[in-house]
Design an enzyme around this catalytic site. Structure first.
Site, PDB file in Angstrom:
ATOM      1  N   ASP A 183      31.050 -16.942  21.894  1.00 42.14           N
ATOM      2  CA  ASP A 183      30.203 -17.159  20.726  1.00 42.14           C
ATOM      3  C   ASP A 183      30.897 -18.034  19.685  1.00 42.14           C
ATOM      4  OD1 ASP A 183      28.310 -15.489  21.883  1.00 42.14           O
ATOM      5  OD2 ASP A 183      29.105 -13.704  20.876  1.00 42.14           O
ATOM      6  N   LYS A 184      30.103 -18.630  18.841  1.00 42.82           N
ATOM      7  CA  LYS A 184      30.598 -19.539  17.799  1.00 42.82           C
ATOM      8  C   LYS A 184      31.746 -18.929  17.001  1.00 42.82           C
ATOM      9  CE  LYS A 184      29.193 -21.515  13.346  1.00 42.82           C
ATOM     10  NZ  LYS A 184      28.105 -21.616  12.352  1.00 42.82           N
TER      11      LYS A 184
END
EC number: 5.4.99.-
Length: 346
Positions: A152-153
């Site tokens: 994830d970011k």
């Protein structure tokens, strides 16, 4: 004639959001036609598929494509495959390369970097950087260059990138066959009772909040997911844990830990950016606010990555340092837990 206010809401992982407010003069009109009139890059098939997937909402209620939009309706649509995703612009973004040979490279991704373009992030991603630094990277099944897996970011840590078709096929199979090794370090809310354990439960999109994933323990829907965890350090109202992934589903650790009542610290999407454990003291609230400032993201780091090399067949294992923001947050909790006990606070 209907006047429409539009705004695009970026999401870092799952969807691209669009929001439209129908004007006072809007005559009743099917929602798919209403959206077709406003979205230049979306086909009718894509819009109808979004409706079939439950991703078109009118006044926060999911509707079918034949719903008639009326004056003042608020229409939201979530698109899984955003426009322009394949129009990739190479960008000279520095990469922290841990290892590289003619078949693959291992990267230590910093928090805040989106892995692939789309969903409101069309530049500044890892794939934009890869396109600049490397030519002819192979496509994965989602037509994303070089990516074998993703994180994830706002999760930091290790990723393996394939440089050849052979490496892509070999590494992808290892992830699918669960023979790769992936260890994450997380800070979670609460004092976990067991020293270690296993969380099993299918993961799929949340039925009400499409931005979240959810656990369906009865197996009624979703994909099989298994996470093994071990307590590393107990710090009163939070616990530092090691999580080993047996499967690799979207938001797996974040969703599984929340499912057992231990949401990741400062995970805004899953409610971890609120005080979930502790006291009502003003000083404690200030302490938590300071922790959130030090660690302005979910407390999750992909620390260790292991896999068999596609050509040499050697098993390779890479380890990375826990990033400074997590280290400082853990240190603050250590200091706090030494001077406070749960019993004293309560």
């Amino acid at each position: 004639m209907s006047q429409v206010i539009t705004e695009q809401e970026p999401d870092d992982e799952l969807y691209e959001h669009h929001r439209f407010v129908a004007g006072k003069g809007q005559a009743p009109l099917r929602v798919d036609k209403f959206l077709m009139n406003l979205m230049e890059n979306a086909t009718r098939n894509k819009i109808q598929q979004a409706a079939a997937d439950g991703n078109i909402f009118v006044n926060d209620v999911a509707v079918k494509s034949n719903y008639k939009v009326k004056a003042n309706d608020v229409v939201r649509v979530l698109l899984e495959h955003p426009p322009y995703e394949l129009l990739l612009t190479p960008e000279n973004i520095p990469l922290d390369i841990v290892y590289e040979d003619d078949q693959l490279l291992v990267i230590n991704k910093e928090p805040g970097m989106v892995v692939h373009p789309g969903h409101g992030n069309y530049s500044g991603t890892l794939v934009n950087a890869l396109a600049y630094h490397f030519e002819n990277l192979p496509m994965n099944s989602s037509e994303r260059r070089g990516l074998v897996h993703r994180i994830d970011k706002d999760t930091s840590g290790l990723l393996v990138i394939a440089k050849t078709e052979q490496a892509m096929a070999h590494l992808t199979k290892q992830f699918a066959d669960k023979t790769s090794e992936r260890e994450y370090i997380a800070i979670v809310w609460g004092d976990i009772e067991e020293e270690e354990g296993t969380i099993e439960g299918n993961i799929d999109r949340h039925v009400k909040d499409r931005m979240q994933m959810a656990v369906f323990a009865d197996g009624s829907q979703g994909k099989h997911a298994v996470t093994h965890y071990k307590v590393l350090e107990r710090l009163g109202y939070v616990t530092v844990v090691s999580c080993q992934l047996e499967t690799g589903r979207t938001h797996q650790i974040r969703v599984h830990m929340k499912h057992i009542g231990h949401t990741l610290f400062n995970d805004a999407r899953y409610g971890g950016d609120k005080i979930l454990k502790g006291t009502t003291f003003t000083k404690y609230k200030q302490f938590i606010d300071n922790c959130f400032k030090i660690l302005p993201r979910q407390a999750l780091h992909a620390k260790t990555l292991g896999f068999e090399h596609p050509t040499t067949k050697e098993f390779m294992r890479f380890d990375s340092e826990v990033p400074q923001d997590m280290v400082e947050c853990i240190e603050k909790w250590r200091t706090y837990s030494k001077s406070h006990t749960i019993e004293d606070d309560e």
